[in-house]
Scaffold this active site. Sequence first.
Site, PDB file in Angstrom:
ATOM      1  N   CYS A 123       0.809  -1.216   0.000  1.00 47.75           N
ATOM      2  CA  CYS A 123       0.000   0.000   0.000  1.00 47.75           C
ATOM      3  C   CYS A 123       0.841   1.264   0.000  1.00 47.75           C
ATOM      4  CB  CYS A 123      -0.946  -0.030   1.186  1.00 47.75           C
ATOM      5  SG  CYS A 123      -1.870  -1.577   1.200  1.00 47.75           S
ATOM      6  N   HIS A 141      -2.628   8.258   5.604  1.00 46.92           N
ATOM      7  CA  HIS A 141      -2.825   6.898   5.106  1.00 46.92           C
ATOM      8  C   HIS A 141      -4.224   6.442   5.527  1.00 46.92           C
ATOM      9  CE1 HIS A 141      -1.867   2.987   3.629  1.00 46.92           C
ATOM     10  NE2 HIS A 141      -2.042   2.423   4.805  1.00 46.92           N
ATOM     11  N   GLU A 197      -1.204   6.270  13.392  1.00 51.35           N
ATOM     12  CA  GLU A 197      -0.738   7.333  12.496  1.00 51.35           C
ATOM     13  C   GLU A 197      -1.010   8.705  13.120  1.00 51.35           C
ATOM     14  OE1 GLU A 197      -2.771   7.624   8.764  1.00 51.35           O
ATOM     15  OE2 GLU A 197      -1.248   8.917   7.876  1.00 51.35           O
ATOM     16  N   LYS A 250      -9.476   8.171   1.698  1.00 49.27           N
ATOM     17  CA  LYS A 250      -9.931   6.775   1.585  1.00 49.27           C
ATOM     18  C   LYS A 250     -11.364   6.643   2.088  1.00 49.27           C
ATOM     19  CE  LYS A 250      -5.465   4.367   1.807  1.00 49.27           C
ATOM     20  NZ  LYS A 250      -4.475   5.394   2.195  1.00 49.27           N
ATOM     21  N   HIS A 290      -9.613   2.041  -0.354  1.00 50.84           N
ATOM     22  CA  HIS A 290      -8.163   1.848  -0.347  1.00 50.84           C
ATOM     23  C   HIS A 290      -7.716   1.256  -1.679  1.00 50.84           C
ATOM     24  CE1 HIS A 290      -4.178   1.205   0.771  1.00 50.84           C
ATOM     25  NE2 HIS A 290      -4.303   0.499   1.883  1.00 50.84           N
ATOM     26  N   PHE A 343       1.791  -3.318   4.102  1.00 48.04           N
ATOM     27  CA  PHE A 343       2.087  -4.636   4.676  1.00 48.04           C
ATOM     28  C   PHE A 343       3.599  -4.885   4.542  1.00 48.04           C
ATOM     29  CE2 PHE A 343      -2.184  -7.166   4.213  1.00 48.04           C
ATOM     30  CZ  PHE A 343      -2.750  -6.333   5.158  1.00 48.04           C
TER      31      PHE A 343
END
Lengths: 420, 78
Positions: free
Chosen positions: A170, A311, A322, A343, A348, A407
Amino acid sequence: MRRVVVTGLGMVTPLGCGVEETWARIRDGQSGADRITDFEVDDLACKIACQIPRGDGTNGTFNADQWMEPKEQRKVDPFIVYAMAAATQALDDAGWKPTTYEDQCASGVLIGSGIGGIGGIYEASQTLIERGPRRVSPFFIPGRLINLAGGYVSIEHGLKGPNNAVVTACSTGSHAIGDAARLIALGDAEVMVAGGTESPINRLSIAGFAACRALSTGYNDEPTKASRPYDKDRDGFVMGEGAGVVVLEEYEHAKARGAKIYAEVIGYGLSGDAYHITSPSEDGDGAYRCMAAAIKRAGISASEIDYINAHGTSTPLGDELELKAVERIVGNAAGKLSMSSTKSAIGHLLGAAGAVEAIFSILAMRDGVVPPTINLDNPSVETPIDLVPHKAKNKEINVVLSNSFGFGGTNASLVMRRVS
Amino acid sequence: MSDVADRVKKIVVEHLGVEADKVTDNANFIDDLGADSLDTVELVMAFEEEFNVEIPDDAAETIVTVGDAIKFLEKNAA
């Protein structure tokens, strides 16, 4: 190092085909989420996604035939078609059509994807099992490889410079833009077509991400409410699809040809969590360090940042980590910072997310408008940072930061500034 | 035109995205119809599928024009 500016933008998203089409709907607080209808979802825990609106190309719909010949489309996974659409838009926007050998060799491509042709791999596996190896198409491999998005774009537009691809889940889109900017800064290219693309909406991907417990499963009957970053009732991300591509250019090169300059890429930071394959580090250390690296590279103070495109995927763990990392980095300036997660509107887009969100950050600067975090009814934690719930707001924005975390514990931050 | 020829030409039009009137018996897949080496592999697979026949690699190498394909399939397809 040489200065790098953004001179062209292109995108295909669940809110439309085209930068202005998508941006108008983002500003308007619309959601691109809906029930999945393309395949069987009865046995899947997650039955919703943010899908690209398909149509004849009018009113912001995506018509693949406008971007790639039907006989070529047949050979590739959709992530390649999306990349072609976004790259062509961006190059048209930049007015850059290299025709001389010298200009072609100075123009490169760096487009990544998180999982590339996973849909086509799934289908070819079925062909192999059910009908044998002689029925596997010669286009199976070249139509699924991640770097073939950039490969097709380079062939279509005659881009003979650096040709690379990023695969960092991502964070892909942000890494692609940051890495491409460095190639220009170091003198390897004058122009780079950079970004990310993804076509992950198929049974295999949904099953896999659901097994990771990453997807929202509690809003199958109210899809537009499902992506709700920072809200106390969030329960996972909503899968999206699409592509974002920018044209990056050396500053003097852009100025010499009178190109429209959207922004300057002044900072790029990378870090690794070295913690867990899917969970972010519990102290938000990886996020903090990549933002700090980007800010340091930019040569600015964190308090100069006016807007952060987070994010913020709408997962229970990630959003707050975050937020804490951002609070730590901006310190006393938290009260003047706006941070939103787009998002909430488009879901996403995995490997495309960072590129699409970098473009939203640029447009926020251009228009003096902070895009909203929709569905943020009740924040799960208190913060002095303005998370821009529900509605866009007007604000002068001169410096933006865009975050992406993937990830494997791979993090990237981009800092961009208005060029006066 | 034979039934085999009709079916062959339909496959060529679909796979190579060319106008039907260009798909003559003498048309060479690569030189006249814009195919590349991968396209020709896929075309042979499509013929195998349509005519339920196996075309070995050495035979496939001799099929370079539309007419070659029609001749081979008229002779070998059930």
